[in-house]
Write a protein that holds these residues in place. Sequence first.
Motif, PDB file in Angstrom:
ATOM      1  N   ARG A 393       0.793  -0.614  -0.089  1.00  0.00           N
ATOM      2  CA  ARG A 393      -0.207   0.201  -0.068  1.00  0.00           C
ATOM      3  C   ARG A 393       1.125   1.066  -0.062  1.00  0.00           C
ATOM      4  N   ASP A 394       1.727   1.069   0.532  1.00  0.00           N
ATOM      5  CA  ASP A 394       2.930   2.304   1.191  1.00  0.00           C
ATOM      6  C   ASP A 394       3.897   2.903  -0.200  1.00  0.00           C
ATOM      7  N   VAL A 395       4.212   1.521  -1.583  1.00  0.00           N
ATOM      8  CA  VAL A 395       4.291   1.340  -2.490  1.00  0.00           C
ATOM      9  C   VAL A 395       3.406   2.113  -3.310  1.00  0.00           C
ATOM     10  N   LEU A 396       2.654   2.093  -3.624  1.00  0.00           N
ATOM     11  CA  LEU A 396       1.392   2.507  -4.462  1.00  0.00           C
ATOM     12  C   LEU A 396       0.981   4.171  -3.840  1.00  0.00           C
ATOM     13  N   ASP A 397       1.107   4.964  -2.644  1.00  0.00           N
ATOM     14  CA  ASP A 397       0.926   5.735  -1.630  1.00  0.00           C
ATOM     15  C   ASP A 397       2.051   6.670  -2.714  1.00  0.00           C
ATOM     16  N   LEU A 398       3.519   6.313  -2.508  1.00  0.00           N
ATOM     17  CA  LEU A 398       4.471   6.164  -3.163  1.00  0.00           C
ATOM     18  C   LEU A 398       4.698   7.152  -5.136  1.00  0.00           C
ATOM     19  N   LEU A 399       3.782   5.993  -5.835  1.00  0.00           N
ATOM     20  CA  LEU A 399       3.389   5.932  -6.983  1.00  0.00           C
ATOM     21  C   LEU A 399       2.489   7.343  -7.093  1.00  0.00           C
ATOM     22  N   ASP A 400       1.561   7.627  -6.662  1.00  0.00           N
ATOM     23  CA  ASP A 400       0.541   8.206  -6.175  1.00  0.00           C
ATOM     24  C   ASP A 400      -0.749   7.591  -6.659  1.00  0.00           C
ATOM     25  N   ILE A 401      -0.806   6.454  -6.457  1.00  0.00           N
ATOM     26  CA  ILE A 401      -2.171   5.646  -7.086  1.00  0.00           C
ATOM     27  C   ILE A 401      -2.724   5.515  -5.987  1.00  0.00           C
ATOM     28  N   ASP A 402      -4.175   5.844  -6.028  1.00  0.00           N
ATOM     29  CA  ASP A 402      -4.978   5.814  -5.752  1.00  0.00           C
ATOM     30  C   ASP A 402      -5.479   3.870  -5.327  1.00  0.00           C
ATOM     31  N   CYS A 403      -5.131   3.434  -3.703  1.00  0.00           N
ATOM     32  CA  CYS A 403      -5.604   2.299  -3.026  1.00  0.00           C
ATOM     33  C   CYS A 403      -6.908   2.058  -3.185  1.00  0.00           C
ATOM     34  N   TRP A 404      -7.379   1.957  -3.673  1.00  0.00           N
ATOM     35  CA  TRP A 404      -9.166   1.775  -3.491  1.00  0.00           C
ATOM     36  C   TRP A 404      -9.522   0.922  -2.063  1.00  0.00           C
ATOM     37  N   GLY A 405      -8.417   0.183  -2.114  1.00  0.00           N
ATOM     38  CA  GLY A 405      -8.800  -1.915  -0.179  1.00  0.00           C
ATOM     39  C   GLY A 405      -8.080  -2.439  -1.254  1.00  0.00           C
ATOM     40  N   ALA A 406      -8.602  -3.909   0.436  1.00  0.00           N
ATOM     41  CA  ALA A 406      -8.492  -5.291  -0.925  1.00  0.00           C
ATOM     42  C   ALA A 406      -9.310  -5.656  -0.977  1.00  0.00           C
TER      43      ALA A 406
END
Length: 411
Positions: A393-406
């Motif tokens: 999830r932190d990697v997605l945040d660094l890539l500025d990609i919105d993680c909607w959930g799991a």
Amino acid sequence: MGLQDYAYIFIRHWRSLLLGLLAGLLVGVGASIWLGYLPRYAATATIAVGGDVATVDQNTSYINLADEFASTYADLATRAPVLDAVIAELGLDTSPASLKNAISTSIVQDTHLIEITVSHSDPRLAADIANGIARQLATLPTLRVRNFVVPVEAAAVPTQLDPTWLLLTLIVGALGVLLVGGVIFLREFMRDAVYSGASLEREAGMPVLVEIHTPKQGWRRATPGQPWRTQEVGAWWALAQHCRRQLEANGVSANGVPHTIAVAAPDENDASAVVAANLAAGWAERGERVVLLNTDARSHLNEWFGIEADAEETHQLRLHPTSVPNLHTAVWDDTTSLDEVLHALREHADVVILASPSLLHSPVSVETVRHAHGALLAVTSGTSRLSATIEARDVLDLLDIDCWGAVVARA
């Protein structure tokens, strides 16, 4: 871990726990045989200490004396003089020390009664020994009281096995379960695994959108011709609607490419492929044109959808129709720019679902999710580590990609 997590671990490892129980029961039976508890029968004779009170003019001192001597006679029942006499009377080929191990005595509460129990592999001999001890105690020189020890109930020949072996077997069986269970729970605790959607939400603060069962699990058979399909069809429709609402709420503009959703896993497993395939099918069944783009060469998507790589066309993007209306699949390799592929798909798809490899173990995955308008994390309960899921999830945040959930898949 919560109660639900412990229940999941128990269900996940029920075979190991059952093997532990069976192994413990076998050891218990073996120990019972080795210790002589099986086969063994128990016979009990009863005597009364106190004599014929009619001959002592109801003197209460003798009654008090009986109270004091009850424990003495219970002890005498296992002493050498009594046992030697029983051995001689019955012609037994044993010693008093060996015979003593088979004898137990108990005083019935609030009475002068003593129960003499003998355990032996021969039921008739067990009864004879118990009755022989009762007779010997009755003939011992005692006080000036006639019949101070009186046999009350002779031992009958037992017909059922002494339950001591069963108790020992159950105890050892329970110890086997506890031992195996302790090892399992310790191992699971050290693995830092995600066990359920509730544990993921509680420990990581990550919203869990869907919990599903993979097609491989037990009685949940795969749909004929669709080995990737799970039973939660309605859940996938709802998840597709949720993703569409997220795109609209965030004001995502396609900018000449289809809306692109990445499905990634924190570790290497089939969860991302299962989630991507079912999400794509659920979205297509809502009436939109969907392309499931496989970017993971090691996933089973190609096999599931019957896609065979052609050596002459490896670098050409081909759309493969599926049994689901409005759903096509395609394979992407890193020899072609993903930007070019997505632009080429704008005439064929409204939505592209990217089936990504492990987010933490493959550089291709980072390149894949970088082009997505939103992402979902596919987590396998009991396999995916909690720390790895948080890191993904932190990697997605660094890539500025919105993680909607799991999406949690129970394997």
